[in-house]
Design a protein around this motif. Structure first.
Motif, PDB file in Angstrom:
ATOM      1  N   GLY A 144       0.819  -1.211   0.000  1.00  0.00           N
ATOM      2  CA  GLY A 144       0.000   0.000   0.000  1.00  0.00           C
ATOM      3  C   GLY A 144       0.848   1.254   0.000  1.00  0.00           C
ATOM      4  N   ASP A 145       0.301   2.318  -0.574  1.00  0.00           N
ATOM      5  CA  ASP A 145       1.020   3.580  -0.709  1.00  0.00           C
ATOM      6  C   ASP A 145       0.548   4.605   0.312  1.00  0.00           C
ATOM      7  N   LEU A 192      -6.673  11.926   0.454  1.00  0.00           N
ATOM      8  CA  LEU A 192      -5.298  11.975  -0.031  1.00  0.00           C
ATOM      9  C   LEU A 192      -4.939  10.771  -0.904  1.00  0.00           C
ATOM     10  N   GLN A 193      -5.896   9.874  -1.114  1.00  0.00           N
ATOM     11  CA  GLN A 193      -5.696   8.670  -1.922  1.00  0.00           C
ATOM     12  C   GLN A 193      -4.580   7.791  -1.362  1.00  0.00           C
ATOM     13  N   ALA A 194      -4.518   7.709  -0.048  1.00  0.00           N
ATOM     14  CA  ALA A 194      -3.495   6.892   0.619  1.00  0.00           C
ATOM     15  C   ALA A 194      -3.988   5.455   0.719  1.00  0.00           C
ATOM     16  N   TYR A 223       7.229  10.798  -7.992  1.00  0.00           N
ATOM     17  CA  TYR A 223       5.961  11.044  -8.703  1.00  0.00           C
ATOM     18  C   TYR A 223       4.897  11.649  -7.800  1.00  0.00           C
ATOM     19  N   GLY A 224       5.308  12.192  -6.641  1.00  0.00           N
ATOM     20  CA  GLY A 224       4.363  12.829  -5.741  1.00  0.00           C
ATOM     21  C   GLY A 224       3.546  11.884  -4.894  1.00  0.00           C
ATOM     22  N   VAL A 225       3.947  10.606  -4.852  1.00  0.00           N
ATOM     23  CA  VAL A 225       3.226   9.585  -4.080  1.00  0.00           C
ATOM     24  C   VAL A 225       4.149   9.081  -2.975  1.00  0.00           C
ATOM     25  N   GLY A 226       3.639   8.995  -1.764  1.00  0.00           N
ATOM     26  CA  GLY A 226       4.439   8.531  -0.641  1.00  0.00           C
ATOM     27  C   GLY A 226       4.673   7.038  -0.691  1.00  0.00           C
ATOM     28  N   TYR A 227       5.933   6.624  -0.833  1.00  0.00           N
ATOM     29  CA  TYR A 227       6.302   5.226  -0.840  1.00  0.00           C
ATOM     30  C   TYR A 227       7.090   4.946   0.437  1.00  0.00           C
TER      31      TYR A 227
END
Length: 233
Positions: A144-145, A192-194, A223-227
C-alpha cells in the motif's frame, strides 16, 4: 501469532517491465523491498499472508495468477506455487507476487487478502485480529502507498496535508506504533488517496501482543506519491 512483517508500496511501476525507461528511478525502492522481505524470511514463518488494497475485499489462495497486461505488458505472475482457479489477483497483490518471485521466496505457504481501500478502521481491526490469531507463526507482507498528493504533478495534485500524513505514517511504521496506525484518519486518507491506510491498520491489529520492533527502510515520494518500506521483527 505474528512473528514478522514487511511493508512495501504497491505501484505497478515497481515492475521494471511496466516502468520501462523509467525503471531505474525506483531501483532504491525495489532494493528496500528486498531487504524487508529478507527480514520476514529470516523469521522462518509457517505461513505468509499478503495484504493489499483493492476496490473490493477478497481472499486469494496460493497459486492464484495475476497479470500486468492491463498496464500494457505481457507479464504474468503467480502467488506462490500451484495453479488456483478463480479471479486474478488485484494489482497490489500482483505486485506482491512479483516481489516474492523476484526474491525467490521459497516454499512457505502463502495466501493473499485484498482489503477494500476504504474499509472502516473497526473492520480493519477485526480482520487483523483474525489474521494474527492462532498458533501458527505468521508473517505479513503488507502492500500500500501513502498519499498521492505530495506535488503539483501527483495523481491527487498538491495537498498541504499530504506530507504531514505521510510523516506520521512513516514514524508509526518505523517504530511499530500500533496505536498511531490504528488512529490514522480514514477520511483524510481517502481524500489523499493513501491506499496503504487500511492494510496498515490490519497490520496494527494483527501485531497486538506480538512485541515486534519496527525499522523504516525507505521514505520517499517519487511522482508525488508517498512510498514507505518498513520491516517488523
Amino acid at each position: 501469532m505474528l512473528v514478522a512483517a514487511a511493508v512495501c508500496p504497491s505501484p505497478p511501476l515497481l515492475v521494471p517491465e511496466v516502468a520501462a525507461g523509467a525503471a531505474p528511478e525506483l531501483d532504491a525502492t525495489r532494493a528496500a523491498c528486498a531487504d524487508a522481505l529478507g527480514v520476514i524470511a529470516a523469521a522462518r514463518p509457517d505461513r505468509l499472508v499478503v495484504i493489499g488494497p483493492a476496490e473490493q475485499g477478497g481472499h486469494y489462495p496460493q497459486g492464484t495468477r495475476g497479470s500486468f497486461r492491463g498496464f500494457g505488458v505481457e507479464l504474468d505472475v503467480r502467488l506462490g506455487p500451484g495453479d488456483a482457479p478463480g479471479p486474478e489477483l488485484p494489482a497490489s497483490l500482483a505486485v506482491a507476487a512479483w516481489l516474492l518471485e523476484r526474491t525467490g521466496w521459497g516454499d512457505v505457504p502463502v495466501e493473499g487478502v485484498a482489503v477494500d481501500a476504504d474499509l472502516p478502521a473497526g473492520r480493519c481491526a477485526e480482520l487483523g485480529a483474525e489474521t494474527g490469531g492462532g498458533n501458527d507463526r505468521i508473517a505479513l507482507l503488507v502492500m500500500g502507498d501513502g498519499s498521492a498528493s505530495r506535488t503539483l504533478k501527483a495523481p491527487g495534485y498538491l495537498d498541504a496535508r499530504a506530507a504531514p500524513f505521510d510523516a506520521e505514517a512513516a514514524r508509526a511504521l518505523g517504530t511499530a506504533d500500533l496505536s498511531a496506525l490504528a488512529a490514522l484518519d480514514t477520511g483524510l486518507a481517502h481524500e489523499l488517496q493513501a491506499s496503504g491506510r487500511a492494510p496498515w491498520q490490519v497490520l496494527a491489529a494483527a501485531a497486538e501482543g506480538a512485541g515486534l520492533d519496527g525499522a523504516l527502510l525507505y521514505d520517499e515520494a517519487p511522482y508525488g506519491v508517498g512510498y514507505l518500506v518498513a520491516a517488523w521483527s
